[in-house]
Design a protein around this motif. Structure first.
Motif, PDB file in Angstrom:
ATOM      1  N   GLY A 115       0.811  -1.198   0.000  1.00  0.00           N
ATOM      2  CA  GLY A 115       0.000   0.000   0.000  1.00  0.00           C
ATOM      3  C   GLY A 115       0.849   1.254   0.000  1.00  0.00           C
ATOM      4  N   ARG A 116       0.262   2.362   0.400  1.00  0.00           N
ATOM      5  CA  ARG A 116       0.945   3.657   0.328  1.00  0.00           C
ATOM      6  C   ARG A 116       2.201   3.706   1.185  1.00  0.00           C
ATOM      7  NH1 ARG A 116      -4.428   5.845   0.591  1.00  0.00           N
ATOM      8  NH2 ARG A 116      -5.046   6.817  -1.379  1.00  0.00           N
ATOM      9  N   LYS A 117       2.166   3.079   2.341  1.00  0.00           N
ATOM     10  CA  LYS A 117       3.290   3.178   3.268  1.00  0.00           C
ATOM     11  C   LYS A 117       4.066   1.871   3.356  1.00  0.00           C
ATOM     12  CE  LYS A 117       0.824   6.611   6.036  1.00  0.00           C
ATOM     13  NZ  LYS A 117       0.255   6.924   7.367  1.00  0.00           N
ATOM     14  N   GLY A 118       4.011   1.093   2.283  1.00  0.00           N
ATOM     15  CA  GLY A 118       4.753  -0.156   2.269  1.00  0.00           C
ATOM     16  C   GLY A 118       4.078  -1.274   3.023  1.00  0.00           C
ATOM     17  N   VAL A 119       2.792  -1.078   3.348  1.00  0.00           N
ATOM     18  CA  VAL A 119       2.040  -2.126   4.039  1.00  0.00           C
ATOM     19  C   VAL A 119       0.785  -2.431   3.243  1.00  0.00           C
ATOM     20  CG1 VAL A 119       2.881  -1.496   6.318  1.00  0.00           C
ATOM     21  CG2 VAL A 119       0.815  -0.431   5.445  1.00  0.00           C
ATOM     22  N   HIS A 120       0.170  -3.548   3.553  1.00  0.00           N
ATOM     23  CA  HIS A 120      -1.093  -3.911   2.901  1.00  0.00           C
ATOM     24  C   HIS A 120      -2.202  -3.089   3.549  1.00  0.00           C
ATOM     25  CE1 HIS A 120       0.422  -8.140   1.498  1.00  0.00           C
ATOM     26  NE2 HIS A 120       1.268  -7.176   1.244  1.00  0.00           N
ATOM     27  N   ASP A 121      -2.465  -1.889   3.032  1.00  0.00           N
ATOM     28  CA  ASP A 121      -3.348  -0.970   3.726  1.00  0.00           C
ATOM     29  C   ASP A 121      -4.814  -1.085   3.332  1.00  0.00           C
ATOM     30  OD1 ASP A 121      -3.018   0.028   1.214  1.00  0.00           O
ATOM     31  OD2 ASP A 121      -2.611   2.086   1.823  1.00  0.00           O
ATOM     32  N   ALA A 122      -5.171  -2.031   2.503  1.00  0.00           N
ATOM     33  CA  ALA A 122      -6.579  -2.285   2.199  1.00  0.00           C
ATOM     34  C   ALA A 122      -6.783  -3.795   2.256  1.00  0.00           C
ATOM     35  CB  ALA A 122      -6.957  -1.737   0.827  1.00  0.00           C
ATOM     36  N   GLU A 123      -7.540  -4.236   3.239  1.00  0.00           N
ATOM     37  CA  GLU A 123      -7.665  -5.675   3.464  1.00  0.00           C
ATOM     38  C   GLU A 123      -9.013  -6.231   3.030  1.00  0.00           C
ATOM     39  OE1 GLU A 123      -5.283  -7.598   3.851  1.00  0.00           O
ATOM     40  OE2 GLU A 123      -3.900  -5.945   4.084  1.00  0.00           O
ATOM     41  N   ARG A 124      -9.670  -5.507   2.163  1.00  0.00           N
ATOM     42  CA  ARG A 124     -10.849  -6.027   1.482  1.00  0.00           C
ATOM     43  C   ARG A 124     -11.009  -5.220   0.198  1.00  0.00           C
ATOM     44  NH1 ARG A 124     -16.696  -4.063   3.540  1.00  0.00           N
ATOM     45  NH2 ARG A 124     -16.371  -1.820   3.535  1.00  0.00           N
ATOM     46  N   VAL A 125     -11.897  -5.653  -0.670  1.00  0.00           N
ATOM     47  CA  VAL A 125     -12.146  -4.935  -1.917  1.00  0.00           C
ATOM     48  C   VAL A 125     -12.743  -3.569  -1.580  1.00  0.00           C
ATOM     49  CG1 VAL A 125     -13.504  -4.905  -4.038  1.00  0.00           C
ATOM     50  CG2 VAL A 125     -12.468  -7.044  -3.256  1.00  0.00           C
ATOM     51  N   THR A 126     -12.121  -2.507  -2.111  1.00  0.00           N
ATOM     52  CA  THR A 126     -12.609  -1.152  -1.871  1.00  0.00           C
ATOM     53  C   THR A 126     -13.270  -0.559  -3.110  1.00  0.00           C
ATOM     54  OG1 THR A 126     -10.453  -0.216  -2.480  1.00  0.00           O
ATOM     55  CG2 THR A 126     -10.825  -0.708  -0.139  1.00  0.00           C
ATOM     56  N   ASP A 185     -25.200  -1.063   0.832  1.00  0.00           N
ATOM     57  CA  ASP A 185     -26.003  -1.222   2.050  1.00  0.00           C
ATOM     58  C   ASP A 185     -25.079  -1.394   3.248  1.00  0.00           C
ATOM     59  OD1 ASP A 185     -28.407  -1.058   0.702  1.00  0.00           O
ATOM     60  OD2 ASP A 185     -28.690  -3.233   0.564  1.00  0.00           O
ATOM     61  N   GLU A 186     -25.453  -0.780   4.367  1.00  0.00           N
ATOM     62  CA  GLU A 186     -24.650  -0.921   5.576  1.00  0.00           C
ATOM     63  C   GLU A 186     -24.673  -2.368   6.056  1.00  0.00           C
ATOM     64  OE1 GLU A 186     -22.686   1.260   7.047  1.00  0.00           O
ATOM     65  OE2 GLU A 186     -23.166   2.767   5.536  1.00  0.00           O
ATOM     66  N   ALA A 187     -23.560  -2.797   6.662  1.00  0.00           N
ATOM     67  CA  ALA A 187     -23.498  -4.129   7.247  1.00  0.00           C
ATOM     68  C   ALA A 187     -24.512  -4.208   8.399  1.00  0.00           C
ATOM     69  CB  ALA A 187     -22.083  -4.394   7.748  1.00  0.00           C
ATOM     70  N   PRO A 188     -25.147  -5.362   8.605  1.00  0.00           N
ATOM     71  CA  PRO A 188     -24.922  -6.614   7.875  1.00  0.00           C
ATOM     72  C   PRO A 188     -25.851  -6.805   6.674  1.00  0.00           C
ATOM     73  CG  PRO A 188     -26.327  -7.053   9.750  1.00  0.00           C
ATOM     74  CD  PRO A 188     -26.055  -5.571   9.761  1.00  0.00           C
ATOM     75  N   GLU A 189     -26.629  -5.782   6.318  1.00  0.00           N
ATOM     76  CA  GLU A 189     -27.520  -5.938   5.158  1.00  0.00           C
ATOM     77  C   GLU A 189     -26.712  -6.174   3.889  1.00  0.00           C
ATOM     78  OE1 GLU A 189     -31.586  -4.623   3.174  1.00  0.00           O
ATOM     79  OE2 GLU A 189     -31.030  -3.964   5.174  1.00  0.00           O
ATOM     80  N   GLY A 190     -25.549  -5.486   3.803  1.00  0.00           N
ATOM     81  CA  GLY A 190     -24.702  -5.614   2.628  1.00  0.00           C
ATOM     82  C   GLY A 190     -23.245  -5.457   2.991  1.00  0.00           C
ATOM     83  N   LEU A 191     -22.460  -5.015   2.015  1.00  0.00           N
ATOM     84  CA  LEU A 191     -21.004  -4.949   2.185  1.00  0.00           C
ATOM     85  C   LEU A 191     -20.529  -3.627   2.774  1.00  0.00           C
ATOM     86  CD1 LEU A 191     -20.105  -6.696  -1.154  1.00  0.00           C
ATOM     87  CD2 LEU A 191     -19.252  -7.441   1.076  1.00  0.00           C
ATOM     88  N   GLY A 192     -21.381  -2.615   2.789  1.00  0.00           N
ATOM     89  CA  GLY A 192     -20.985  -1.348   3.384  1.00  0.00           C
ATOM     90  C   GLY A 192     -19.895  -0.620   2.623  1.00  0.00           C
ATOM     91  N   MET A 193     -19.891  -0.739   1.295  1.00  0.00           N
ATOM     92  CA  MET A 193     -18.887  -0.081   0.471  1.00  0.00           C
ATOM     93  C   MET A 193     -19.335   1.343   0.122  1.00  0.00           C
ATOM     94  SD  MET A 193     -17.948  -3.221  -2.130  1.00  0.00           S
ATOM     95  CE  MET A 193     -16.522  -2.361  -2.829  1.00  0.00           C
TER      96      MET A 193
END
Length: 405
Positions: free
Chosen positions: A200-211, A237-245
């Protein structure tokens, strides 16, 4: 002999005409490529899945089965937040009911057939088999600060574009809402298991799900309008109805189904809209994008501009740069003229080099030609960025893997 500049060389370059290679385009009685907007008659759809339903509908279904309605929320958490359909992992459910609940709400939708990974591990291409044997693909890509999934929306495609591997066999059927969403859930599971590399931006995996989602996989999304929009609602849709993306991270692309574009503009959802234009002139676009025989380039651009006016969301113009076919300087100038005629600040052009195929007419423009194309648009005041290409080593273009299978 003096060396030609890119501009003067562009004037002398040939005009390659679109033609299908390795397959025969279905033609109609009028001699034009045959368009297929509806799936084949009486095609069966997959069994109903939790993701096809709203939270209230999930509760109602469980009540009809004689099960407790509140279990719908627990099942939704397992699917949309824990990315699992395995009853053994649902320890908050009564052991005696887990299997029954899982079977009722989680019929198998996508079975992984093949997974191809780039050498650096930041791009994964999946080939999925659906319940009826149909094959579809999705592509998972890590970028700095985000993870993008390119999803499919139809089994095959009826738009009959000569350069597209997906369209070779026409349209089999529309994918269900849940089949579209399950691509995301399964990708999230792969990420959670450490299957997607990259930093990611700072050399780490900064997104741990599909964004981010792009509807640029197999199929024409706006030809499967109802199910695609149901899937979009479930994504945001907000969780838990959906993915909250975030809706702003979702891009819906079309080759130019004008009535559906105008309908999308009325949805009041701030998603990004992308028009796959690929040529500003009807003479070429009629052959390159057969739907242009119904809705011409100017009509598609007008619809894209209407989307901007209705939503305030800047539109993307997708433009695959194909050597000696659509990459001439005068086409860049014409595209800029047409876009600027509608106004300024409403559009961004994304040229993308076509994945090169040795010996084919469908191959990428030369680097200096691409640069000139970009310069003409940018100099005319049209923001233009060459899009990053991913997955050449794993047949990244959608449809290539399914066609090979």
């Amino acid at each position: 002999m003096t060396k030609q500049t890119p501009s003067s060389a562009g004037l002398n370059r040939p005009q390659v005409r679109p033609t299908a290679e390795g397959w025969k385009q279905p033609m109609g009685p009028d001699g034009r490529p045959q368009l297929q907007f509806a799936q084949k008659p009486r095609v069966s759809q997959p069994p109903q899945h939790l993701a096809d339903m709203t939270l209230a509908e999930r509760s109602a279904k469980l009540k009809e089965m004689g099960l407790q309605a509140f279990r719908a929320k627990q099942l939704s958490v397992h699917y949309f937040q824990h990315y699992t359909t395995d009853p053994e992992q649902m320890t908050d459910l009564p052991a005696a009911q887990r299997q029954e609940l899982a079977e009722a709400m989680f019929p198998t939708l996508l079975t992984e057939v093949k997974r191809l990974v780039t050498d650096n591990g930041d791009t994964i291409k999946f080939l999925w088999r659906l319940f009826d044997g149909s094959l579809v693909e999705s592509v998972l890509m890590r970028y700095p600060g985000r993870v993008t999934l390119c999803v499919s929306s139809q089994c095959g495609c009826g738009m009959n574009c000569p350069f597209c591997a997906t369209g070779q066999n026409g349209l089999t059927r529309n994918m269900s809402t849940a089949e579209i969403l399950d691509q995301i859930v399964q990708a999230n599971r792969v990420i959670a298991e450490g299957g997607l590399k990259g930093t990611g931006r700072k050399g780490v995996h900064d997104a741990e799900r599909v964004t981010n989602i792009v509807f640029m996989g197999m199929g024409e999304p706006l030809a499967n309008y109802k199910r695609v929009m149901n899937a979009v609602h479930r994504m945001i849709d907000e969780a838990p109805e959906g993915l909250g993306m975030s809706a702003r991270g979702i891009t819906v692309s079309t080759v130019g189904l004008v009535p559906a574009i105008n309908k999308l503009a009325e949805e009041d959802i701030p998603i990004t809209f992308a028009l796959s234009l690929h040529a500003p002139d009807d003479e070429l676009r009629d052959d390159l994008i057969p739907v242009n025989s119904r809705w011409k380039a100017d009509a598609a651009i007008d619809a894209a501009y209407n989307y901007y006016q209705k939503t305030g969301r800047r539109v993307s113009i997708e433009y695959a740069l194909i050597k000696d076919m659509n990459d001439h300087p005068w086409r860049a100038a014409l595209l800029a003229k047409k876009l600027n005629a509608r106004g300024r600040g409403w559009v961004h052009v994304n040229p993308i080099p076509l994945n090169p195929t040795p010996g084919s007419i469908w191959t990428s423009s030369e680097p200096e030609v691409m640069q000139e194309f970009l310069d003409i648009l940018n100099d005319a005041g049209v923001p233009t960025t060459l899009r990053d290409t991913r997955g050449k080593e794993i047949d990244g273009a959608c449809g290539q893997l399914a066609a090979a299978e």
